[in-house]
Design a protein around this motif. Structure first.
Motif, PDB file in Angstrom:
ATOM      1  N   MET A  53      47.814  43.311  40.658  1.00 46.42           N
ATOM      2  CA  MET A  53      47.768  42.617  41.945  1.00 46.42           C
ATOM      3  C   MET A  53      49.070  42.801  42.713  1.00 46.42           C
ATOM      4  O   MET A  53      49.062  42.908  43.947  1.00 46.42           O
ATOM      5  N   ALA A  54      50.206  42.835  41.994  1.00 50.11           N
ATOM      6  CA  ALA A  54      51.488  43.064  42.666  1.00 50.11           C
ATOM      7  C   ALA A  54      51.527  44.434  43.319  1.00 50.11           C
ATOM      8  O   ALA A  54      52.231  44.635  44.311  1.00 50.11           O
ATOM      9  N   CYS A  55      50.757  45.386  42.764  1.00 49.73           N
ATOM     10  CA  CYS A  55      50.668  46.739  43.327  1.00 49.73           C
ATOM     11  C   CYS A  55      49.532  46.863  44.339  1.00 49.73           C
ATOM     12  O   CYS A  55      49.160  47.981  44.719  1.00 49.73           O
ATOM     13  N   ARG A  56      48.958  45.726  44.734  1.00 49.92           N
ATOM     14  CA  ARG A  56      47.914  45.657  45.760  1.00 49.92           C
ATOM     15  C   ARG A  56      46.591  46.272  45.310  1.00 49.92           C
ATOM     16  O   ARG A  56      45.822  46.795  46.118  1.00 49.92           O
ATOM     17  N   CYS A  57      46.319  46.193  44.014  1.00 46.78           N
ATOM     18  CA  CYS A  57      45.005  46.586  43.518  1.00 46.78           C
ATOM     19  C   CYS A  57      44.055  45.399  43.602  1.00 46.78           C
ATOM     20  O   CYS A  57      44.479  44.238  43.540  1.00 46.78           O
ATOM     21  N   VAL A  58      42.769  45.688  43.712  1.00 48.28           N
ATOM     22  CA  VAL A  58      41.742  44.659  43.536  1.00 48.28           C
ATOM     23  C   VAL A  58      41.480  44.537  42.040  1.00 48.28           C
ATOM     24  O   VAL A  58      41.232  45.543  41.368  1.00 48.28           O
ATOM     25  N   VAL A  59      41.556  43.332  41.508  1.00 50.93           N
ATOM     26  CA  VAL A  59      41.443  43.120  40.062  1.00 50.93           C
ATOM     27  C   VAL A  59      40.132  42.423  39.724  1.00 50.93           C
ATOM     28  O   VAL A  59      39.817  41.362  40.293  1.00 50.93           O
ATOM     29  N   PHE A  60      39.380  43.033  38.805  1.00 47.97           N
ATOM     30  CA  PHE A  60      38.218  42.393  38.189  1.00 47.97           C
ATOM     31  C   PHE A  60      38.595  42.156  36.730  1.00 47.97           C
ATOM     32  O   PHE A  60      38.881  43.107  35.990  1.00 47.97           O
ATOM     33  N   SER A  61      38.592  40.894  36.315  1.00 50.22           N
ATOM     34  CA  SER A  61      39.133  40.557  35.000  1.00 50.22           C
ATOM     35  C   SER A  61      38.286  39.506  34.305  1.00 50.22           C
ATOM     36  O   SER A  61      37.574  38.718  34.943  1.00 50.22           O
ATOM     37  N   SER A  62      38.391  39.489  32.977  1.00 47.69           N
ATOM     38  CA  SER A  62      37.878  38.352  32.221  1.00 47.69           C
ATOM     39  C   SER A  62      38.806  37.162  32.463  1.00 47.69           C
ATOM     40  O   SER A  62      39.930  37.320  32.950  1.00 47.69           O
ATOM     41  N   LEU A  63      38.353  35.975  32.126  1.00 48.56           N
ATOM     42  CA  LEU A  63      39.115  34.757  32.423  1.00 48.56           C
ATOM     43  C   LEU A  63      39.475  33.994  31.157  1.00 48.56           C
ATOM     44  O   LEU A  63      39.643  32.777  31.187  1.00 48.56           O
TER      45      LEU A  63
END
Length: 343
Positions: free
Chosen positions: A218-228
């Motif tokens: 996210m700091a690199c401006r990616c869209v993140v899809f992650s487990s929680l």
């Protein structure tokens, strides 16, 4: 404050991992506060002192505060360091051991803090989240990777089902394996990053200690899809800071990830929320937290060891302890029985 000694099994070869990088980063930061050194205890290295040598040549309790962190090794290390000032830098939880009374816990996440708040409620507890290093930024590169997947810790669902399905849709999917010298560059070339560690940690019976990769992405401006799972829920807010992966159906994942790869700007973390999160996880904030925690831990060990402000030694104060769960359950049952008999 006492000098610090961070204990790690080694710093090269098979010991090279994310957890080691965090310990080395933390040692680098705390060196701005107090004299700090990294000590190995399995692998002898010419550039670091070895635990066995130090214990043989230094009388207990010594003047340093020892920081242990390596999950399965913690009970043995605490036994070797008995009588010396020590603190547990707790990353993952769920290893099953109990902490001796009085051993402070420096938890890297609220998830881990809550775990030890349950298992060791009378031990001094502190929250010192892992820090995001300054080089995790948007470099403004061309994003020629639609979807990036780091194979390590990633679920079979992502690797065997989701990745092939995304490729059939024409997306450029890159599965990264092994060590990467410049992961910042790789994130900067990616539009979407998938991180699904839930199965990995469930299979091992311990927790995701902090979850730096989604934060770094996210700091690199990616869209993140992650487990929680576990500590990921500390900072990931589905729909606002990242998105849930494995969200109900395969088609749901395919639709949302494809849309995010096509228009990343519409799916990125909310700017203000992300800025606040990155500031809270920055190295200056971590250093402030460590300074506060170390000052209190020093005072705590002075009380336990009976040290006066001038350094003279006396009779120490015993640490508080809590009853084991079986005794608490027994007392509560007996209390209910006595209440029933007294009616």
């Amino acid at each position: 404050m006492r000098p610090l000694r961070f204990l790690v099994p080694g710093t090269t070869g098979r010991f090279r991992c994310g957890g080691l990088q965090v310990e080395l980063q933390t040692a680098r930061l705390t060196a701005a506060l107090v004299p700090t050194e990294v000590v190995t205890y399995r692998q002898r290295q010419p550039d670091h002192p070895f635990l066995g040598d130090l214990l043989r040549h230094e009388p207990a309790p010594g003047s340093a505060l020892w920081i242990v962190s390596w999950g399965f090794d913690v009970p043995k290390l605490l036994g070797q360091l008995r009588g010396r000032p020590v603190a547990y830098h707790a990353h993952s939880s769920g290893y099953g051991f109990e902490l001796p009374p009085g051993v402070p816990v420096l938890a890297v996440s609220r998830n881990t803090l809550g775990y030890w708040g349950d298992r060791a409620p009378r031990n001094p507890l502190f929250l010192v989240p892992n820090a995001l290093e300054p080089h995790w930024i948007d470099r403004g590169l061309e994003r020629d990777i639609d979807v990036l997947v780091q194979a390590r810790k990633t679920s079979a669902y992502v690797l065997e089902t989701l990745v092939p399905a995304l490729r059939r849709r024409g997306l450029r999917v890159y599965v990264q394996q092994g060590w990467v010298d410049d992961l910042v560059d790789l994130f900067n070339r990616s539009r979407v990053v998938l991180y699904d560690s839930a199965d990995y940690w469930r299979g091992r019976g311990v927790s995701e200690g902090f979850g730096l990769p989604p934060l770094e992405a996210m700091a690199c401006r990616c869209v993140v899809f992650s487990s929680l799972n576990h500590a990921l829920a500390d900072f990931l807010d589905p729909g606002r800071l990242g998105h849930q992966i494995g969200c109900g159906t395969l088609e749901s994942d395919l639709e949302r990830i494809s849309a995010a790869a096509l228009d990343p700007q519409a799916w990125r973390a909310e700017p203000q929320r992300l800025a606040s999160l990155l500031e809270a996880c920055g190295e200056p904030e971590l250093l402030r937290r460590w300074a506060e925690a170390l000052g209190l831990i020093d005072q705590h060990w002075d009380r336990l060891l009976g040290l006066s402000p001038g350094g003279s030694s006396g009779s120490g104060e015993p640490p508080l302890s809590s009853l084991p769960p079986w005794r608490l359950r027994w007392q509560q049952r007996m209390g209910r029985l006595q209440g029933w008999l007294s009616r």
